[in-house]
Design a protein around this motif. Structure first.
Motif, PDB file in Angstrom:
ATOM      1  N   LYS A   1      63.083  60.607  78.399  1.00  0.00           N
ATOM      2  CA  LYS A   1      63.671  60.547  77.063  1.00  0.00           C
ATOM      3  C   LYS A   1      64.066  61.927  76.557  1.00  0.00           C
ATOM      4  O   LYS A   1      65.026  62.057  75.791  1.00  0.00           O
ATOM      5  CB  LYS A   1      62.702  59.883  76.094  1.00  0.00           C
ATOM      6  CG  LYS A   1      62.694  58.383  76.283  1.00  0.00           C
ATOM      7  CD  LYS A   1      62.013  57.668  75.165  1.00  0.00           C
ATOM      8  CE  LYS A   1      62.186  56.170  75.351  1.00  0.00           C
ATOM      9  NZ  LYS A   1      61.362  55.398  74.440  1.00  0.00           N
TER      10      LYS A   1
ATOM     11  N   SER B   1      67.352  62.631  78.170  1.00  0.00           N
ATOM     12  CA  SER B   1      68.438  61.825  77.616  1.00  0.00           C
ATOM     13  C   SER B   1      68.763  62.200  76.174  1.00  0.00           C
ATOM     14  O   SER B   1      69.773  61.770  75.638  1.00  0.00           O
ATOM     15  CB  SER B   1      68.073  60.348  77.678  1.00  0.00           C
ATOM     16  OG  SER B   1      67.016  60.095  76.781  1.00  0.00           O
ATOM     17  N   GLY B   2      67.909  62.981  75.540  1.00  0.00           N
ATOM     18  CA  GLY B   2      68.192  63.409  74.173  1.00  0.00           C
ATOM     19  C   GLY B   2      67.609  62.493  73.112  1.00  0.00           C
ATOM     20  O   GLY B   2      67.840  62.691  71.935  1.00  0.00           O
ATOM     21  N   LEU B   3      66.866  61.461  73.522  1.00  0.00           N
ATOM     22  CA  LEU B   3      66.287  60.548  72.533  1.00  0.00           C
ATOM     23  C   LEU B   3      65.072  61.175  71.853  1.00  0.00           C
ATOM     24  O   LEU B   3      64.752  60.851  70.721  1.00  0.00           O
ATOM     25  CB  LEU B   3      65.883  59.231  73.199  1.00  0.00           C
ATOM     26  CG  LEU B   3      67.041  58.323  73.602  1.00  0.00           C
ATOM     27  CD1 LEU B   3      66.536  57.159  74.432  1.00  0.00           C
ATOM     28  CD2 LEU B   3      67.777  57.803  72.380  1.00  0.00           C
ATOM     29  N   ILE B   4      64.407  62.075  72.562  1.00  0.00           N
ATOM     30  CA  ILE B   4      63.264  62.787  72.001  1.00  0.00           C
ATOM     31  C   ILE B   4      63.548  64.279  72.108  1.00  0.00           C
ATOM     32  O   ILE B   4      63.989  64.750  73.159  1.00  0.00           O
ATOM     33  CB  ILE B   4      61.965  62.455  72.780  1.00  0.00           C
ATOM     34  CG1 ILE B   4      61.567  61.001  72.574  1.00  0.00           C
ATOM     35  CG2 ILE B   4      60.833  63.371  72.362  1.00  0.00           C
ATOM     36  CD1 ILE B   4      60.278  60.628  73.268  1.00  0.00           C
ATOM     37  N   ALA B   5      63.302  64.981  71.031  1.00  0.00           N
ATOM     38  CA  ALA B   5      63.487  66.431  71.078  1.00  0.00           C
ATOM     39  C   ALA B   5      62.216  67.065  71.625  1.00  0.00           C
ATOM     40  O   ALA B   5      61.128  66.746  71.162  1.00  0.00           O
ATOM     41  CB  ALA B   5      63.785  66.962  69.687  1.00  0.00           C
TER      42      ALA B   5
ATOM     43  N   ASP C   1      78.864  67.051  74.026  1.00  0.00           N
ATOM     44  CA  ASP C   1      77.680  66.225  73.904  1.00  0.00           C
ATOM     45  C   ASP C   1      77.142  65.925  75.293  1.00  0.00           C
ATOM     46  O   ASP C   1      77.802  65.290  76.102  1.00  0.00           O
ATOM     47  CB  ASP C   1      78.054  64.925  73.171  1.00  0.00           C
ATOM     48  CG  ASP C   1      76.833  64.234  72.619  1.00  0.00           C
ATOM     49  OD1 ASP C   1      75.746  64.390  73.209  1.00  0.00           O
ATOM     50  OD2 ASP C   1      76.969  63.543  71.588  1.00  0.00           O
TER      51      ASP C   1
ATOM     52  N   ARG D   1      75.077  63.863  76.121  1.00  0.00           N
ATOM     53  CA  ARG D   1      74.879  62.421  76.332  1.00  0.00           C
ATOM     54  C   ARG D   1      76.072  61.758  77.012  1.00  0.00           C
ATOM     55  O   ARG D   1      75.943  60.704  77.611  1.00  0.00           O
ATOM     56  CB  ARG D   1      74.603  61.734  74.992  1.00  0.00           C
ATOM     57  CG  ARG D   1      73.279  62.147  74.376  1.00  0.00           C
ATOM     58  CD  ARG D   1      73.097  61.524  73.005  1.00  0.00           C
ATOM     59  NE  ARG D   1      74.103  61.969  72.061  1.00  0.00           N
ATOM     60  CZ  ARG D   1      74.234  61.497  70.830  1.00  0.00           C
ATOM     61  NH1 ARG D   1      73.439  60.556  70.394  1.00  0.00           N
ATOM     62  NH2 ARG D   1      75.169  61.960  70.031  1.00  0.00           N
TER      63      ARG D   1
END
Lengths: 73, 306, 257
Positions: B45, B48-52, B67, B69
């Motif tokens: 994650k 993937s950029g969902l969690i910093a 981006d 993503r």
């Protein structure tokens, strides 16, 4: 009995005014039922919602749309 | 291609991931292996950029700016959808979100649904999909924008044997097109499809590299001994021997890691003879990757039980 | 392009779950229930036998603008509740179910995601209010006398702004938690608090969004737009913008899990 006759008389006189109200309620009931039939899962049993939609006027269909439907289905 | 540098994620309870660094080179298939709770999902994650991340960074080397993503396809462990949409509608929706024109999106959706084997259900509402179908649709949505890197979180663990086979074959094909990083808690799944493995344990990477190399590194010569009695006494004695690097006791068996298998065997047998050790079993062998993996898993299990 | 994709998806979703039908209808009901019941109040009282035999009972007929304000106050309670209910899960629900994970892992701008959802709900609610206003206007005209259409339109414009503000509060709360019920609670609490402060300190908070309603009777009566109404509207627009920006900031700090 006189009371109800009075009410009926009043309604007869003013049917044109009241009609939209009844039509809106009817549409609400029908759409709610159509939605209920088409959806797979509801929060709570389907028959319960059917009764609520049919017998609690106005509030019933609204309650179904807000609380009965599962999000995302 | 993608470089993770000292990725760290801290929660109130402690580290979920700590100082994880690795590099994914183009065209490689890498397995992120580890028991449940090792930090695999958190790592994926963060990429993937969902969690910093709390600390560290993910670098995408090919393109500067933009981006990140756009170049990443991600399949979560339990993908969820808008159940009221059909499979095609959902794919076209996420394709358009990835800046693909509607016409192209429809074309790609058809192609991908065929590829993952659910073309016949393309106009069915997703609410009616089975778990396996949702997993396949998940792979399709991850591929829709032709990502350079594909991240799959436990792509096969929830599938039945046939579905598992299909997905592993598909991953084999995808290796030719993209860089693949997938997580799994099953060693054989890692061995099957990957070129490289990253073994995670308690949020850190304990072992990494090309599969054959890691296997080789973990092939340590060892001698396993079993005694009828007084094992501790002999264990101490053996631990002090010259060629012995490590001893451990597991299930009443003494495992002795050694540098020089020939010398160690000779010395041990000699001693056993002289001192009349009550030996039950004497076995010469090698540790395997599986031993290491089992060790990691067991440590986890023990901690969970505490 | 991306914005339009999300906006269109939201509108299709509202169509598939019948929101486009039931929300306008419910708003019509809220708006016409008071004009009707006020008109029929004497008959209702009579038929329920609440009045002693022979007593003549004289209820003064309220002026049209006052009747129209009754509709607005229905919207201010029940309408607000419905708006909060239909918006409470728009982001929170997607995060709770896990769909947000698949959406936000694509190169989606968080601002587009939030503002498109906001706009879709604004479209639905504002149209519903317009239809409700028209229904109320029709009945007021029919049963109570002349009410200028232009005045109703002006009132709609300002009242619509207030409702947009309410939607923005809900969208903002949506980014804080994954629990739709909590979003509803926070939204209603915020509205109640704003109302409370405005009522406690009416002179300091003449520009509060909740004051918009209190300026509407003059609008309906003679079309006068008070200076304070303009200021309250500007204030509402500024707060709406701030709420949307705040929502973006909060959401981008959240973990999408």
């Amino acid at each position: 009995m006189i009371m109800t006759q009075d009410v009926i008389q009043t309604i007869n006189e003013h049917i044109a005014i009241i009609a939209p109200l009844l039509i809106i309620q009817a549409i609400l009931i029908v759409t709610a039922l159509v939605s209920l039939i088409r959806t797979e899962v509801t929060n709570g049993p389907k028959w319960m919602w059917a009764l609520i939609i049919l017998f609690i006027s106005t509030i019933g269909p609204i309650a179904y749309f807000i609380f009965g439907r599962r999000n995302d289905t | 291609m993608i470089k993770a540098k000292e990725l760290t994620k801290m929660y109130d309870k402690g580290y979920a991931v700590k100082n994880v660094s690795f590099e994914l080179s183009p065209g490689k298939c890498v397995a992120l292996l580890g028991p449940n709770g090792a930090g695999k999902t958190t790592t994926l994650k963060m990429i993937s950029g969902l969690i910093a991340p709390t600390k560290g960074e993910v670098k995408f080397s090919e393109k500067k700016g933009g981006d990140i993503r756009q170049h990443i396809g991600y399949l979560p462990q339990h993908p969820q959808y808008h159940g009221w949409m059909t499979a095609v509608e959902f794919l076209v929706y996420v394709a358009q979100l990835s800046h693909i024109s509607k016409k192209e999106a429809i074309k790609q959706s058809d192609r991908l649904l065929k590829r993952v084997g659910i073309a016949e259900a393309k106009n069915k509402r997703i609410a009616k999909f089975s778990g396996g179908m949702k997993q396949r649709l998940g792979i399709a949505q991850a591929l829709i924008h032709k990502p350079k890197v594909l991240l799959l979180d436990e792509p096969v663990s929830a599938l039945d044997p046939i579905g598992r086979r299909d997905v592993l074959n598909l991953m084999e094909e995808l290796k030719q097109e993209t860089t693949l990083l997938y997580s799994t808690h099953i060693l054989s799944d890692a061995e099957e499809a990957s070129d490289e493995i990253l073994l995670m344990h308690k949020g850190t990477i304990v072992e990494s590299g090309p599969l054959h190399q890691v296997k080789k590194q973990n092939q340590i010569d060892k001698i396993s001994l079993r005694f009828t009695e007084n094992m501790e006494v002999y264990a101490d004695q053996i631990a002090n021997m010259e060629t012995v690097t490590k001893t451990e006791v597991k299930k009443q068996v003494l495992h002795v890691h050694v540098n020089n298998i020939h010398l160690a065997r000779e010395q041990l047998l000699e001693k056993a003879n002289e001192e009349k050790w009550p030996l039950l079993q004497f076995e010469v062998g090698q540790t395997t990757l599986e031993d290491l993996f089992m060790k990691v898993v067991n440590e986890h299990a023990m901690e969970d039980n505490l | 392009m991306q914005w339009r994709t999300i906006y269109r998806k939201e509108c299709v979703e509202s169509a598939r779950n019948f929101k486009w039908i039931w929300v306008p209808l419910v708003f019509i009901l809220f708006c016409i229930i008071d004009p009707l019941s006020t008109y029929y109040l004497p008959q209702i009282l009579e038929s329920t036998g609440g009045v002693p035999e022979g007593a003549t009972f004289n209820i003064p007929t309220p002026p049209p603008s006052e009747v129209f304000m009754m509709s607005i106050s229905q919207l201010n309670t029940l309408g607000l509740l419905v708006i909060s209910l239909i918006t409470m899960g728009t982001i929170a629900g997607e995060r709770k179910s896990g769909v947000a994970e698949l959406i936000l892992v694509k190169p989606v701008s968080y601002m587009a995601y939030i503002s498109a959802k906001w706009a879709a709900h604004v479209t639905l609610v504002v149209l519903s209010i317009l239809i409700g206003f028209l229904a109320s206007w029709y009945y007021t005209q029919l049963l109570f006398g002349e009410l200028q259409f232009l005045h109703v339109l002006i009132a709609f414009f300002f009242y619509g702004l207030y409702m947009v503000f309410v939607i923005s509060i809900s969208i903002f709360m949506n980014t804080w938690t994954k629990i739709p019920g909590l979003v509803l609670f926070l939204t209603l609490c915020t509205l109640i608090l704003i109302n409370l402060f405005t009522n406690l300190l009416p002179h300091f908070l003449e520009w509060s969004p909740t004051m918009i309603t209190s300026y509407l009777p003059t609008v309906l009566m003679n079309g006068d737009i008070a200076q304070n109404l303009w200021m309250a509207s500007v204030m509402t627009i500024i707060l709406t913008a701030l709420l949307l920006m705040g929502a973006k900031i909060v959401l981008s700090k959240k973990e999408i899990t």
